[in-house]
Design a protein around this motif. Structure first.
Motif, mmCIF file in Angstrom:
data_model
loop_
_atom_site.group_PDB
_atom_site.id
_atom_site.type_symbol
_atom_site.label_atom_id
_atom_site.label_comp_id
_atom_site.label_asym_id
_atom_site.label_seq_id
_atom_site.Cartn_x
_atom_site.Cartn_y
_atom_site.Cartn_z
ATOM 1 N N SER A 80 0.812 -1.218 0.000
ATOM 2 C CA SER A 80 0.000 0.000 0.000
ATOM 3 C C SER A 80 0.846 1.269 0.000
ATOM 4 O O SER A 80 0.400 2.324 -0.447
ATOM 5 N N LEU A 81 2.078 1.167 0.490
ATOM 6 C CA LEU A 81 2.990 2.318 0.501
ATOM 7 C C LEU A 81 3.633 2.553 -0.860
ATOM 8 O O LEU A 81 4.250 3.590 -1.085
ATOM 9 N N ALA A 82 3.511 1.570 -1.750
ATOM 10 C CA ALA A 82 3.987 1.656 -3.139
ATOM 11 C C ALA A 82 5.463 2.016 -3.276
ATOM 12 O O ALA A 82 5.836 2.878 -4.075
ATOM 13 N N PRO A 83 6.360 1.347 -2.527
ATOM 14 C CA PRO A 83 7.789 1.595 -2.748
ATOM 15 C C PRO A 83 8.248 0.939 -4.046
ATOM 16 O O PRO A 83 7.577 0.054 -4.581
ATOM 17 N N ASP A 84 9.394 1.371 -4.559
ATOM 18 C CA ASP A 84 9.929 0.753 -5.776
ATOM 19 C C ASP A 84 10.446 -0.648 -5.503
ATOM 20 O O ASP A 84 10.411 -1.505 -6.388
ATOM 21 N N VAL A 85 10.959 -0.877 -4.282
ATOM 22 C CA VAL A 85 11.520 -2.184 -3.955
ATOM 23 C C VAL A 85 10.997 -2.650 -2.607
ATOM 24 O O VAL A 85 10.684 -1.832 -1.728
ATOM 25 N N VAL A 86 10.896 -3.961 -2.460
ATOM 26 C CA VAL A 86 10.501 -4.578 -1.187
ATOM 27 C C VAL A 86 11.429 -5.758 -0.947
ATOM 28 O O VAL A 86 11.694 -6.541 -1.862
ATOM 29 N N THR A 87 11.941 -5.869 0.258
ATOM 30 C CA THR A 87 12.778 -7.011 0.632
ATOM 31 C C THR A 87 12.121 -7.732 1.800
ATOM 32 O O THR A 87 11.667 -7.090 2.755
ATOM 33 N N ILE A 88 12.037 -9.051 1.718
ATOM 34 C CA ILE A 88 11.460 -9.845 2.802
ATOM 35 C C ILE A 88 12.463 -10.920 3.198
ATOM 36 O O ILE A 88 13.111 -11.522 2.355
ATOM 37 N N GLU B 65 6.699 -23.829 7.487
ATOM 38 C CA GLU B 65 5.815 -22.691 7.747
ATOM 39 C C GLU B 65 6.371 -21.422 7.121
ATOM 40 O O GLU B 65 5.624 -20.615 6.538
ATOM 41 N N TYR B 66 7.669 -21.239 7.243
ATOM 42 C CA TYR B 66 8.303 -20.062 6.642
ATOM 43 C C TYR B 66 8.177 -20.117 5.119
ATOM 44 O O TYR B 66 7.935 -19.093 4.466
ATOM 45 N N GLY B 67 8.312 -21.304 4.551
ATOM 46 C CA GLY B 67 8.141 -21.451 3.112
ATOM 47 C C GLY B 67 6.745 -21.071 2.668
ATOM 48 O O GLY B 67 6.560 -20.407 1.636
ATOM 49 N N ALA B 68 5.745 -21.465 3.446
ATOM 50 C CA ALA B 68 4.361 -21.112 3.114
ATOM 51 C C ALA B 68 4.151 -19.607 3.221
ATOM 52 O O ALA B 68 3.447 -19.002 2.394
ATOM 53 N N GLN B 69 4.773 -18.975 4.219
ATOM 54 C CA GLN B 69 4.688 -17.527 4.349
ATOM 55 C C GLN B 69 5.330 -16.846 3.142
ATOM 56 O O GLN B 69 4.791 -15.866 2.600
ATOM 57 N N ARG C 137 17.193 -26.176 -14.145
ATOM 58 C CA ARG C 137 18.094 -25.492 -15.068
ATOM 59 C C ARG C 137 17.389 -24.319 -15.738
ATOM 60 O O ARG C 137 16.185 -24.361 -15.992
ATOM 61 N N THR C 138 18.177 -23.291 -16.024
ATOM 62 C CA THR C 138 17.677 -22.148 -16.780
ATOM 63 C C THR C 138 18.704 -21.819 -17.863
ATOM 64 O O THR C 138 19.766 -22.446 -17.943
ATOM 65 N N SER C 139 18.408 -20.831 -18.672
ATOM 66 C CA SER C 139 19.340 -20.446 -19.734
ATOM 67 C C SER C 139 20.623 -19.847 -19.179
ATOM 68 O O SER C 139 21.658 -19.842 -19.855
ATOM 69 N N ASP C 140 20.585 -19.350 -17.923
ATOM 70 C CA ASP C 140 21.779 -18.725 -17.355
ATOM 71 C C ASP C 140 22.334 -19.468 -16.147
ATOM 72 O O ASP C 140 23.284 -18.996 -15.520
ATOM 73 N N GLY C 141 21.762 -20.589 -15.782
ATOM 74 C CA GLY C 141 22.288 -21.340 -14.637
ATOM 75 C C GLY C 141 21.240 -22.220 -14.008
ATOM 76 O O GLY C 141 20.646 -23.068 -14.666
ATOM 77 N N TRP C 142 20.995 -21.991 -12.714
ATOM 78 C CA TRP C 142 20.035 -22.797 -11.952
ATOM 79 C C TRP C 142 19.211 -21.875 -11.073
ATOM 80 O O TRP C 142 19.718 -20.870 -10.554
ATOM 81 N N GLU C 143 17.934 -22.217 -10.874
ATOM 82 C CA GLU C 143 17.077 -21.423 -10.018
ATOM 83 C C GLU C 143 16.225 -22.324 -9.137
ATOM 84 O O GLU C 143 16.022 -23.505 -9.439
ATOM 85 N N LEU C 144 15.746 -21.746 -8.034
ATOM 86 C CA LEU C 144 14.834 -22.486 -7.164
ATOM 87 C C LEU C 144 13.535 -22.755 -7.908
ATOM 88 O O LEU C 144 13.019 -21.886 -8.603
ATOM 89 N N ALA C 145 13.017 -23.955 -7.757
ATOM 90 C CA ALA C 145 11.745 -24.310 -8.377
ATOM 91 C C ALA C 145 10.611 -23.791 -7.509
ATOM 92 O O ALA C 145 10.717 -23.775 -6.272
ATOM 93 N N PRO C 146 9.514 -23.332 -8.128
ATOM 94 C CA PRO C 146 8.369 -22.846 -7.351
ATOM 95 C C PRO C 146 7.906 -23.876 -6.315
ATOM 96 O O PRO C 146 7.829 -25.065 -6.599
ATOM 97 N N GLY C 147 7.654 -23.390 -5.114
ATOM 98 C CA GLY C 147 7.209 -24.253 -4.030
ATOM 99 C C GLY C 147 8.313 -24.839 -3.182
ATOM 100 O O GLY C 147 8.034 -25.547 -2.208
ATOM 101 N N SER C 148 9.578 -24.544 -3.519
ATOM 102 C CA SER C 148 10.697 -25.176 -2.809
ATOM 103 C C SER C 148 11.327 -24.279 -1.750
ATOM 104 O O SER C 148 12.320 -24.663 -1.127
ATOM 105 N N PHE C 149 10.773 -23.106 -1.511
ATOM 106 C CA PHE C 149 11.424 -22.178 -0.579
ATOM 107 C C PHE C 149 11.543 -22.769 0.819
ATOM 108 O O PHE C 149 12.532 -22.527 1.520
ATOM 109 N N GLY C 150 10.559 -23.560 1.231
ATOM 110 C CA GLY C 150 10.620 -24.172 2.548
ATOM 111 C C GLY C 150 11.734 -25.193 2.693
ATOM 112 O O GLY C 150 12.100 -25.572 3.811
#
Length: 237
Positions: A22-30, A55-59, A197-210
């Motif tokens: 709601s504050l509409a900043p250009d960047v947000v870090t969590i 739980e943190y992954g779900a958040q 795998r990605t075109s530039d390396g490796w990335e986390l797959a969706p749902g794997s943050f936990g």
């Protein structure tokens, strides 16, 4: 009112993210806020309110969805979100430090510095640091000549805060392909659908943050894993 009912259904974390949007900043870090085993970390351990990795992954997944829906962009797994086209949500200086592994010099209480394979961490009491600062005696404290495997681990673990590992940047910094060093671990993570795998390396797959604590552990150097496997001996007080 519909808005009030929606707010009532939100968790504290969701409400915080909604307020930030709601504050509409250009960047947000969590990120999880734990300061050097003090402050909130002490209370979390004592009072038991720290979330589990799942739980943190779900958040995180909920916050990611909210921010992307609000027009912020980021790779899945990144803790930095930006509304500015072509930017990752942090300064170019910080991106250079983390994604390119550039040298940096830190000054101040608890500041760290890295010059190629030498790392310094200024661990002093605040009063002692003030005395040295006033006399301009900011000598290095806790200066380490890190083994190359430790420098690489620091680089990888920090780069994962952007949700991916850039293969070209890794090879430019360390002079070897990312997969020559971590091929087995990356293949294992790919088989578990935790990284892809990605075109530039490796990335986390969706749902794997936990799973991130376990993912990070696969990039620890062998001697660090040996040290972590040692039993903890608690002294009687």
């Amino acid at each position: 009112k519909p808005a009030a009912l929606l707010a009532a259904r939100m968790t504290t974390g969701e409400a915080t993210v909604a307020h930030a949007i709601s504050l509409a900043p250009d960047v947000v870090t969590i990120y999880d806020t734990v300061y050097k085993n003090r402050g909130i970390a002490v209370f979390a351990g004592r009072d038991g309110f720290a979330p589990s990795p799942a739980e943190y992954g779900a958040q995180y997944d909920r916050a990611f969805s909210m921010l992307v829906s609000a027009g912020y962009s980021a790779r899945y797994g990144s803790v930095n979100f930006s509304r500015v086209s072509g930017r990752l949500g942090t300064s170019r200086y910080l991106e250079g430090r983390i994604l390119d592994g550039l040298d940096y010099e830190g000054a101040g209480l608890y500041a760290s510095s890295l010059v190629r394979d030498s790392w310094r961490f200024g661990r002093q009491r605040y009063a002692d640091w003030l005395v040295r600062a006033e006399s301009r005696e900011l000598a290095a404290h806790d200066l380490y000549a890190l083994p190359r495997s430790h420098v690489i681990a620091k680089y990888v673990l920090l780069a994962l805060s952007y949700g991916y590992l850039d293969a070209a940047r890794f090879e430019r910094r360390f002079g070897e392909p990312l997969e020559s060093r971590f091929g087995a671990g990356l293949a294992f993570l790919e088989s578990r659908h935790s990284m892809r795998r990605t075109s530039d390396g490796w990335e986390l797959a969706p749902g794997s943050f936990g799973e991130l604590p376990g993912i990070r552990a696969l990039f620890y150097p062998d001697d660090a894993l040996t040290f972590l496997s040692q039993p903890v001996v608690r002294a009687r007080v």
